[in-house]
Design an enzyme around this catalytic site. Structure first.
Site, PDB file in Angstrom:
ATOM      1  N   ASP A  20      24.496  74.521  14.279  1.00 39.23           N
ATOM      2  CA  ASP A  20      25.383  73.598  13.576  1.00 39.23           C
ATOM      3  C   ASP A  20      24.765  72.205  13.449  1.00 39.23           C
ATOM      4  O   ASP A  20      24.366  71.594  14.446  1.00 39.23           O
ATOM      5  CB  ASP A  20      26.708  73.501  14.349  1.00 39.23           C
ATOM      6  CG  ASP A  20      27.878  73.160  13.459  1.00 39.23           C
ATOM      7  OD1 ASP A  20      27.667  72.874  12.272  1.00 39.23           O
ATOM      8  OD2 ASP A  20      29.019  73.184  13.952  1.00 39.23           O
ATOM      9  N   ASP A  21      24.682  71.700  12.217  1.00 37.88           N
ATOM     10  CA  ASP A  21      24.258  70.311  11.952  1.00 37.88           C
ATOM     11  C   ASP A  21      22.808  70.026  12.339  1.00 37.88           C
ATOM     12  O   ASP A  21      22.461  68.876  12.634  1.00 37.88           O
ATOM     13  CB  ASP A  21      25.158  69.314  12.692  1.00 37.88           C
ATOM     14  CG  ASP A  21      26.539  69.172  12.054  1.00 37.88           C
ATOM     15  OD1 ASP A  21      26.922  70.065  11.283  1.00 37.88           O
ATOM     16  OD2 ASP A  21      27.223  68.184  12.353  1.00 37.88           O
ATOM     17  N   CYS A  59      29.947  71.992   6.892  1.00 38.95           N
ATOM     18  CA  CYS A  59      29.932  73.295   7.568  1.00 38.95           C
ATOM     19  C   CYS A  59      30.668  74.383   6.799  1.00 38.95           C
ATOM     20  O   CYS A  59      30.093  75.418   6.464  1.00 38.95           O
ATOM     21  CB  CYS A  59      30.542  73.162   8.967  1.00 38.95           C
ATOM     22  SG  CYS A  59      29.899  71.801   9.951  1.00 38.95           S
ATOM     23  N   HIS A 118      33.278  79.297   9.662  1.00 38.21           N
ATOM     24  CA  HIS A 118      33.608  77.925  10.067  1.00 38.21           C
ATOM     25  C   HIS A 118      34.223  77.886  11.461  1.00 38.21           C
ATOM     26  O   HIS A 118      33.870  77.034  12.278  1.00 38.21           O
ATOM     27  CB  HIS A 118      34.561  77.262   9.074  1.00 38.21           C
ATOM     28  CG  HIS A 118      34.934  75.870   9.495  1.00 38.21           C
ATOM     29  ND1 HIS A 118      33.996  74.869   9.615  1.00 38.21           N
ATOM     30  CD2 HIS A 118      36.112  75.335   9.875  1.00 38.21           C
ATOM     31  CE1 HIS A 118      34.590  73.761  10.035  1.00 38.21           C
ATOM     32  NE2 HIS A 118      35.861  74.013  10.194  1.00 38.21           N
ATOM     33  N   ASP A 293      23.513  75.052   8.786  1.00 42.99           N
ATOM     34  CA  ASP A 293      24.400  75.057   7.619  1.00 42.99           C
ATOM     35  C   ASP A 293      24.121  73.916   6.639  1.00 42.99           C
ATOM     36  O   ASP A 293      24.539  73.974   5.490  1.00 42.99           O
ATOM     37  CB  ASP A 293      25.874  75.056   8.038  1.00 42.99           C
ATOM     38  CG  ASP A 293      26.164  74.177   9.240  1.00 42.99           C
ATOM     39  OD1 ASP A 293      25.302  73.364   9.624  1.00 42.99           O
ATOM     40  OD2 ASP A 293      27.264  74.313   9.813  1.00 42.99           O
ATOM     41  N   HIS A 294      23.433  72.872   7.078  1.00 46.00           N
ATOM     42  CA  HIS A 294      23.092  71.730   6.214  1.00 46.00           C
ATOM     43  C   HIS A 294      22.221  70.785   7.019  1.00 46.00           C
ATOM     44  O   HIS A 294      21.905  71.053   8.182  1.00 46.00           O
ATOM     45  CB  HIS A 294      24.345  70.991   5.716  1.00 46.00           C
ATOM     46  CG  HIS A 294      25.366  70.797   6.791  1.00 46.00           C
ATOM     47  ND1 HIS A 294      25.167  69.925   7.860  1.00 46.00           N
ATOM     48  CD2 HIS A 294      26.565  71.382   7.014  1.00 46.00           C
ATOM     49  CE1 HIS A 294      26.206  69.978   8.664  1.00 46.00           C
ATOM     50  NE2 HIS A 294      27.063  70.870   8.187  1.00 46.00           N
TER      51      HIS A 294
END
Length: 462
Positions: A20-21, A59, A118, A293-294
């Site tokens: 995540d992130d 996300c 998510h 996710d990004h």
């Protein structure tokens, strides 16, 4: 039949690791400070897509694109959505088969723990679920540096031990599953939370770094001066620290330190899972895909946040490794993150999934030096898109406002050339690549941290 499948006597297992992130603060991606031996090892033994662009810089819509193979502009999932509401969002999502269900239908035993969709995963999708611990804790009784409503952003050493962290338990759950025997191929998903905010991990991970030696990312104080008004409205994030605040309060390096410590923490537990696979009987027949996710801005474009159409928010680590995957290879051409779905299907020798928009990256896995002349699209709310090619980033907003960056001359995307006459023909060609479909906000999707998004959804519902 996929070329990996052709080498195997049975279908490959799949280990999917979601982080995540996570931006590109990874040694194997070239960061000068990052202590990430396990991610570096995975990159060295596989293929790194160094310019993977997420389909949405947040996300939930990004993960929904990965799991459905559809763009946000097709589903209307521009913000948060409950995992159980995805399939019935609109006519497009009703037609598709979710990634895990696709492999389940093909005879795979599906397992997962942590943040995969998510929240975790839709009810009943996984054959075996380790669940996900709620939130992004643990957190101290009082914040250390930042307590604005609307964000969990904060930084500093906490708690005392790794075993107090959810990611520790997710790793242990996955390791135990890798030690089992299976009568059918398995698809194991492991979703790690860090480095999502708050940037809290035990002190030992901070001790890997000397704050004074940490490099600042590239930064231009006047970077936002040539942005259109709508870009400023979309990027109005008063709940997040600004770069100016971090400079004035001498916190920028402390934030970078905490982010890097969080990355090193999660790198360690990714390594534990990878070691468990390597020591298991499944090592020779398991394909690994790791993604975030990004991206995440750590002072670039004036703030500390994701949620933007500039590269620092849309660039997402993506690595494939395992039997048959070329080793120590890097692809710098822009690719789309939601290509994970059809790529895994093709690698496993399964029929191409129908009703999805994502294009498989199989040709690049088979031939990493292939001349890849496609583009990538990222979307942030309805009808706001970034088109990324080898040479340009073109951003067009719903009101017609534009940004254009010549990546050959301006890799930091500091100078908006949208008004320059010399780029007029470039913009004409890039406009042709914009999505033709821009459905209204799905009723079940929301993003309430910004007036622009709230108002756009209200307009869409009228």
């Amino acid at each position: 039949m996929g070329w990996l499948q052709a080498q195997q006597t049975s279908p490959p297992n799949i280990l999917m690791i979601a982080v995540d992130d996570l931006n590109d603060f990874i040694g194997g991606m070239g960061h000068p400070d990052a202590h990430t031996p396990n991610l570096d090892f995975l990159i060295a033994r596989g293929l790194l897509f160094a310019n993977a662009q997420c389909q949405a810089p947040m996300c939930s819509p990004s993960r929904m694109s990965i799991m459905t193979g559809l763009r946000p502009s097709t589903t209307g999932i521009y913000g948060f959505i409950d995992d159980n509401q995805i399939k019935e969002t609109n006519e497009a999502t009703q037609k598709i088969t979710l990634l895990h269900q696709y492999f389940k239908d093909a005879g795979y035993y599906t397992m997962g723990v942590g943040k995969i969709f998510h929240n975790h995963a839709p009810e009943g999708l996984l054959d075996e679920s380790g669940g996900r611990e709620a939130g992004f804790g643990p957190k101290p009784a009082q914040t250390f540096h930042w307590d604005k409503k609307g964000t969990s952003t904060d930084w500093g050493a906490f708690p005392e031990r790794d075993d107090q962290m959810p990611d520790y338990r997710s790793a242990k759950w996955a390791i135990e599953r890798l030690q089992r025997d299976y009568e059918q191929p398995f698809f194991l998903s492991v979703g790690f939370l860090r480095p999502h905010v708050p940037w809290h991990v035990p002190q030992k991970w901070f001790d890997l770094y000397d704050t004074a030696r940490i490099h600042y990312p590239p930064y231009l104080e006047t970077d936002r001066d040539d942005l259109p008004q709508i870009a400023l409205e979309i990027d109005d994030l008063p709940m997040m620290p600004t770069t100016r605040w971090a400079i004035e309060n001498r916190q920028w390096k402390n934030i970078l330190h905490a982010y890097l410590a969080s990355v090193s923490f999660v790198d360690h537990y990714i390594g534990e899972v990878l070691t468990a696979l390597e020591e298991s009987k499944h090592a020779k027949n398991t394909l690994i895909v790791l993604w975030s996710d990004h991206g995440y801005r750590l002072g670039e474009k004036g703030t500390f946040a994701k949620v933007a159409l500039w590269n620092r928010a849309t660039l997402s680590p993506l690595v494939f490794a395992g039997p048959g995957i070329p080793e120590n290879k890097r692809v710098d051409a822009p690719v789309e993150l939601f290509a994970i779905y059809p790529t895994l299907a093709e690698l496993a020798g399964l029929p191409a999934p129908s009703h999805i928009e994502a294009r498989s990256l199989y040709p690049l896995l088979a031939e990493p030096d292939k001349n890849w002349q496609t583009h990538a699209i990222s979307t942030w709310a309805r009808d706001n898109h970034a088109i990324v090619t080898n040479d340009y980033r073109y951003i067009r907003y719903e009101d017609g406002a534009e940004e254009l960056y010549d990546l050959r001359r301006d890799p930091n995307e500091w100078y908006n050339q949208a008004a320059a006459e010399m780029y007029a023909s470039v913009k004409v060609e890039l406009r042709k690549l914009l999505p033709k479909t821009n459905v209204k906000w799905a009723e079940a999707s929301r993003y309430d941290n910004n007036d622009y998004f709230r108002n756009q959804k209200i307009r869409d519902s009228q």
